[in-house]
Design a protein around this motif. Structure first.
Motif, PDB file in Angstrom:
ATOM      1  N   LEU A 179      -2.501  13.856   1.422  1.00 21.21           N
ATOM      2  CA  LEU A 179      -1.543  13.943   0.313  1.00 21.21           C
ATOM      3  C   LEU A 179      -2.066  13.180  -0.902  1.00 21.21           C
ATOM      4  O   LEU A 179      -2.007  13.667  -2.033  1.00 21.21           O
ATOM      5  N   PHE A 180      -2.569  11.981  -0.647  1.00 21.72           N
ATOM      6  CA  PHE A 180      -3.138  11.197  -1.748  1.00 21.72           C
ATOM      7  C   PHE A 180      -4.339  11.905  -2.365  1.00 21.72           C
ATOM      8  O   PHE A 180      -4.566  11.823  -3.583  1.00 21.72           O
ATOM      9  N   ALA A 181      -5.132  12.582  -1.540  1.00 20.53           N
ATOM     10  CA  ALA A 181      -6.352  13.217  -2.039  1.00 20.53           C
ATOM     11  C   ALA A 181      -6.047  14.246  -3.123  1.00 20.53           C
ATOM     12  O   ALA A 181      -6.796  14.364  -4.106  1.00 20.53           O
ATOM     13  N   ALA A 182      -4.951  14.984  -2.964  1.00 16.23           N
ATOM     14  CA  ALA A 182      -4.601  15.989  -3.975  1.00 16.23           C
ATOM     15  C   ALA A 182      -4.326  15.333  -5.323  1.00 16.23           C
ATOM     16  O   ALA A 182      -4.786  15.801  -6.372  1.00 16.23           O
ATOM     17  N   ALA A 183      -3.573  14.204  -5.304  1.00 15.76           N
ATOM     18  CA  ALA A 183      -3.273  13.489  -6.549  1.00 15.76           C
ATOM     19  C   ALA A 183      -4.524  12.848  -7.122  1.00 15.76           C
ATOM     20  O   ALA A 183      -4.761  12.885  -8.342  1.00 15.76           O
ATOM     21  N   CYS A 184      -5.357  12.269  -6.266  1.00 16.55           N
ATOM     22  CA  CYS A 184      -6.564  11.606  -6.756  1.00 16.55           C
ATOM     23  C   CYS A 184      -7.563  12.611  -7.335  1.00 16.55           C
ATOM     24  O   CYS A 184      -8.239  12.316  -8.323  1.00 16.55           O
ATOM     25  N   ASP A 185      -7.651  13.792  -6.739  1.00 19.05           N
ATOM     26  CA  ASP A 185      -8.519  14.830  -7.299  1.00 19.05           C
ATOM     27  C   ASP A 185      -8.086  15.185  -8.715  1.00 19.05           C
ATOM     28  O   ASP A 185      -8.912  15.341  -9.625  1.00 19.05           O
ATOM     29  N   GLU A 186      -6.792  15.298  -8.906  1.00 20.31           N
ATOM     30  CA  GLU A 186      -6.272  15.646 -10.229  1.00 20.31           C
ATOM     31  C   GLU A 186      -6.569  14.557 -11.249  1.00 20.31           C
ATOM     32  O   GLU A 186      -6.815  14.832 -12.426  1.00 20.31           O
ATOM     33  N   LEU A 187      -6.582  13.292 -10.777  1.00 17.37           N
ATOM     34  CA  LEU A 187      -6.823  12.153 -11.671  1.00 17.37           C
ATOM     35  C   LEU A 187      -8.295  11.766 -11.762  1.00 17.37           C
ATOM     36  O   LEU A 187      -8.650  10.863 -12.523  1.00 17.37           O
ATOM     37  N   GLY A 188      -9.151  12.419 -10.981  1.00 20.33           N
ATOM     38  CA  GLY A 188     -10.571  12.076 -10.997  1.00 20.33           C
ATOM     39  C   GLY A 188     -10.882  10.786 -10.270  1.00 20.33           C
ATOM     40  O   GLY A 188     -11.856  10.096 -10.608  1.00 20.33           O
ATOM     41  N   ILE A 189     -10.083  10.433  -9.281  1.00 21.29           N
ATOM     42  CA  ILE A 189     -10.304   9.221  -8.488  1.00 21.29           C
ATOM     43  C   ILE A 189     -10.874   9.626  -7.137  1.00 21.29           C
ATOM     44  O   ILE A 189     -10.288  10.445  -6.424  1.00 21.29           O
ATOM     45  N   ALA A 190     -12.027   9.065  -6.798  1.00 20.76           N
ATOM     46  CA  ALA A 190     -12.696   9.415  -5.545  1.00 20.76           C
ATOM     47  C   ALA A 190     -12.172   8.563  -4.399  1.00 20.76           C
ATOM     48  O   ALA A 190     -12.062   7.340  -4.523  1.00 20.76           O
ATOM     49  N   GLY A 322       4.795   1.471  -4.152  1.00 15.15           N
ATOM     50  CA  GLY A 322       5.160   2.463  -3.143  1.00 15.15           C
ATOM     51  C   GLY A 322       6.501   3.100  -3.435  1.00 15.15           C
ATOM     52  O   GLY A 322       7.250   2.660  -4.307  1.00 15.15           O
ATOM     53  N   GLY A 323       6.779   4.146  -2.706  1.00 13.09           N
ATOM     54  CA  GLY A 323       8.045   4.854  -2.867  1.00 13.09           C
ATOM     55  C   GLY A 323       8.177   5.950  -1.831  1.00 13.09           C
ATOM     56  O   GLY A 323       7.646   5.842  -0.726  1.00 13.09           O
ATOM     57  N   ARG A 324       8.874   7.030  -2.210  1.00  9.58           N
ATOM     58  CA  ARG A 324       9.168   8.109  -1.270  1.00  9.58           C
ATOM     59  C   ARG A 324       8.835   9.465  -1.873  1.00  9.58           C
ATOM     60  O   ARG A 324       8.900   9.655  -3.089  1.00  9.58           O
ATOM     61  N   LEU A 325       8.497  10.373  -0.964  1.00  9.11           N
ATOM     62  CA  LEU A 325       8.313  11.777  -1.320  1.00  9.11           C
ATOM     63  C   LEU A 325       9.439  12.606  -0.714  1.00  9.11           C
ATOM     64  O   LEU A 325      10.090  12.183   0.244  1.00  9.11           O
ATOM     65  N   ASP A 326       9.621  13.803  -1.246  1.00  5.81           N
ATOM     66  CA  ASP A 326      10.606  14.725  -0.669  1.00  5.81           C
ATOM     67  C   ASP A 326       9.961  15.588   0.400  1.00  5.81           C
ATOM     68  O   ASP A 326      10.236  16.796   0.495  1.00  5.81           O
ATOM     69  N   GLU A 327       9.113  15.000   1.198  1.00  2.00           N
ATOM     70  CA  GLU A 327       8.464  15.711   2.300  1.00  2.00           C
ATOM     71  C   GLU A 327       7.964  14.681   3.298  1.00  2.00           C
ATOM     72  O   GLU A 327       7.781  13.510   2.965  1.00  2.00           O
ATOM     73  N   PRO A 328       7.738  15.089   4.533  1.00  2.50           N
ATOM     74  CA  PRO A 328       7.222  14.144   5.530  1.00  2.50           C
ATOM     75  C   PRO A 328       5.813  13.669   5.162  1.00  2.50           C
ATOM     76  O   PRO A 328       4.985  14.452   4.679  1.00  2.50           O
ATOM     77  N   THR A 329       5.562  12.408   5.380  1.00  3.06           N
ATOM     78  CA  THR A 329       4.244  11.840   5.093  1.00  3.06           C
ATOM     79  C   THR A 329       3.529  11.355   6.347  1.00  3.06           C
ATOM     80  O   THR A 329       2.357  11.004   6.286  1.00  3.06           O
ATOM     81  N   ARG A 330       4.245  11.299   7.455  1.00  2.00           N
ATOM     82  CA  ARG A 330       3.706  10.798   8.728  1.00  2.00           C
ATOM     83  C   ARG A 330       3.198   9.371   8.602  1.00  2.00           C
ATOM     84  O   ARG A 330       2.255   8.960   9.284  1.00  2.00           O
ATOM     85  N   GLN A 331       3.774   8.623   7.717  1.00  2.00           N
ATOM     86  CA  GLN A 331       3.409   7.217   7.583  1.00  2.00           C
ATOM     87  C   GLN A 331       3.800   6.451   8.838  1.00  2.00           C
ATOM     88  O   GLN A 331       4.780   6.774   9.503  1.00  2.00           O
TER      89      GLN A 331
END
Length: 533
Positions: A179-190, A322-331
């Motif tokens: 999940l984080f990877a999708a956001a980081c790709d958009e921001l250019g964070i490896a 930190g916070g919450r998403l409107d979907e399961p994160t399996r944290q």
């Protein structure tokens, strides 16, 4: 010498070659290396020898809200009493373990190498001193330490050069990492894997990780490395490891330590003589012991001709959101980190500190924590678990604190422990560079969470930050004896038979978890000690 099973005999070892104070990873590695070379080694540790068969019981204690973290590993508030008088309160006992294995009994297990610029922070970044060694000097010892501990990892694109792959493959990214990877790709964070001192496959006679998820503070399976691995290996090769042996003083002449004075549970006092001594009791207890060992030769504390024993106390600072998403994160399905980012690390300069980002797998409470913290039952409990579990996300970071002479470990003039000795006073001060960096880190973390679509519920910023419990800098390494306590071989400038193996020798801290560097330096010190015997 032939290895022998541990006993309740806590009397001194006759004709010892080496006496080591502290049986954490550093002391145990040195003991194992020197015992394997045929030397007569004795290790003295203030804490207990914990029974591995009790780890399940300790795990159960760890997940119950009734118990605080020190309770899990039998913390003793009288034995471990301390003061905290700095500008910033330091909760020393929150993450301190005294016992065979030391803090690795409850550590998270991340093992990164420092970057090349960390060794030359003054000349490269204009902040802090340079180390008297380069990355290249420690590089072969890093590889040796990774093999000894057992490290699962993969190449870090922003890391220092390596000579070979990690001993085991990296753990795969968790579901929340994707999940984080999708956001980081958009921001250019490896994002990239985290080197972990836990087994992704069977290694060195220890099982692969079986997913208990309670890595902090208990790994019941033994898949996560701890110092008992090398303490037991040292014993198998003839070393003697004595638990509940509290060293209170180092007797000495002008140039050498002569004996470690220690007290056993029955109240008896003993003297352990040896040809060489190694202090490996951590960045708080090492300076405390040196200061307690004052004499006519060293009126300001042993090995303290520079006046810097205890000075330059550093830790890593935490920044997070930190916070919450409107979907399961399996944290909270995985109890350790599998992804991080060093992308911004080498942007550090005089104004901003190095930092690394950490993508949490354990944000929010676990189902067990939720179930044990309420007073509801049946369908009501099940409804609360379904509503409150599984959609948390968080991003953390470690930030470097520069050494400051007014940040130090001293002796409290008014408070004593149960043996009547002055307790350590943690006088912790934090500089503006670290606090500015935390603000910058929070901006990056908020950007990731917002891009992810999370509702941000909490932030740990400059005003809320706290320590990572990495005690560094209090007997720092230096080329000039007036600027530190030990030389580049980890031998004290003042005493020719005393070495210090600890993060206390770090001139600067960088922003990487310190244990791999501690292990590498311990192996380097072992070579120096071996050459002197």
């Amino acid at each position: 010498m032939n290895g022998a099973a541990p006993t309740d005999d806590r009397t001194p070892v006759a004709e010892a070659d080496v006496c080591i104070v502290g049986a954490g990873p550093a002391g145990s590695l040195v003991a194992d290396r020197l015992a394997s070379a045929g030397h007569r080694v004795v290790v003295l540790d203030a804490g207990l020898r914990f029974d591995p068969s009790e780890r399940i019981r300790r795990q159960e204690r760890a997940i119950r809200p009734y118990y605080d973290r020190p309770d899990v590993w039998d913390g003793d508030p009288e034995r471990d009493a301390y003061s905290a008088t700095g500008e910033w309160f330091y909760p020393l006992n929150h993450a301190r373990v005294k016992g065979i294995g030391g803090s690795t009994l409850h550590w998270q297990g991340m093992v990164m190498r420092l970057h090349e610029a960390d060794f030359n922070s003054g000349s490269e970044r204009g902040a802090g001193p340079d180390w008297p060694i380069e990355y290249a000097d420690l590089r072969p010892y890093y590889a040796d330490a990774e093999a000894e501990l057992g490290v699962s990892g993969a190449d870090i694109p922003f890391g220092p050069p390596r000579e070979e792959p990690h001993p085991m493959p990296a753990f795969p990214p968790s579901y929340s990492d994707s999940l984080f990877a999708a956001a980081c790709d958009e921001l250019g964070i490896a994002m990239h894997p985290v080197p972990n001192a836990r087994n992704s496959e069977s290694y060195d006679g220890r099982s692969e990780c079986v997913g208990y998820g309670t890595c902090q503070p208990v790994c019941p399976s033994g898949a996560k490395y701890d110092g008992t691995v090398h303490a037991e290996s040292a014993e198998a090769q003839g070393a003697r490891v004595i638990d509940r042996a509290r060293v209170t003083e180092l007797e000495h002449g002008p140039n050498q330590v002569e004996a470690a004075v220690y007290v056993t549970p029955d109240g008896d006092e003993h003297r352990q003589e040896a040809d060489a001594f190694v202090l490996a009791a951590g960045g708080v207890e090492i300076p405390r012991l040196l200061l307690l060992s004052e004499s006519d030769h060293y009126p300001d504390g042993l090995a303290n001709s520079s006046g810097l024993v205890g000075r330059y106390f550093m830790d890593h600072l935490f920044a997070g959101a930190g916070g919450r998403l409107d979907e399961p994160t399996r944290q909270n399905h995985v109890g350790f980190l599998t992804s991080e980012s060093h992308q911004f690390y080498d942007d550090a300069d005089e104004e901003f500190a190095p930092f690394k980002l950490e993508f949490f797998n354990y944000a929010g409470p676990s189902p067990v924590e939720m179930a044990l913290s309420g007073d509801d039952w049946g369908d009501e409990l099940l409804g609360r678990l379904r509503e409150g579990y599984g959609n948390h996300v968080a991003v953390g970071a470690l930030v470097e604190q520069l050494p400051r002479e007014d940040s130090y470990i001293g002796l409290d003039p008014d408070r004593t422990d149960d043996l009547g000795n002055p307790v350590p006073d943690v006088h912790w001060n934090v500089g503006d560079r670290a606090l500015r960096t935390i603000e910058r880190v929070n901006d990056i973390q908020h950007g990731i969470l917002e891009t992810l679509g999370a509702e941000i519920e909490w932030t740990v910023g400059p005003e809320e930050t706290g320590p990572a419990y990495h005690h560094m800098g209090t007997t720092r390494m230096s080329a000039d004896p007036s600027e530190g306590v030990v030389d580049a071989t980890l031998r004290t400038h003042d005493l020719d038979n005393c070495w210090i193996a600890s993060s206390s020798v770090f001139p600067t801290g960088g922003a990487m978890n310190p244990t791999l560097t501690i292990a590498a330096l311990a192996l380097k010190a072992a070579d120096s000690i071996e050459a002197s015997l």
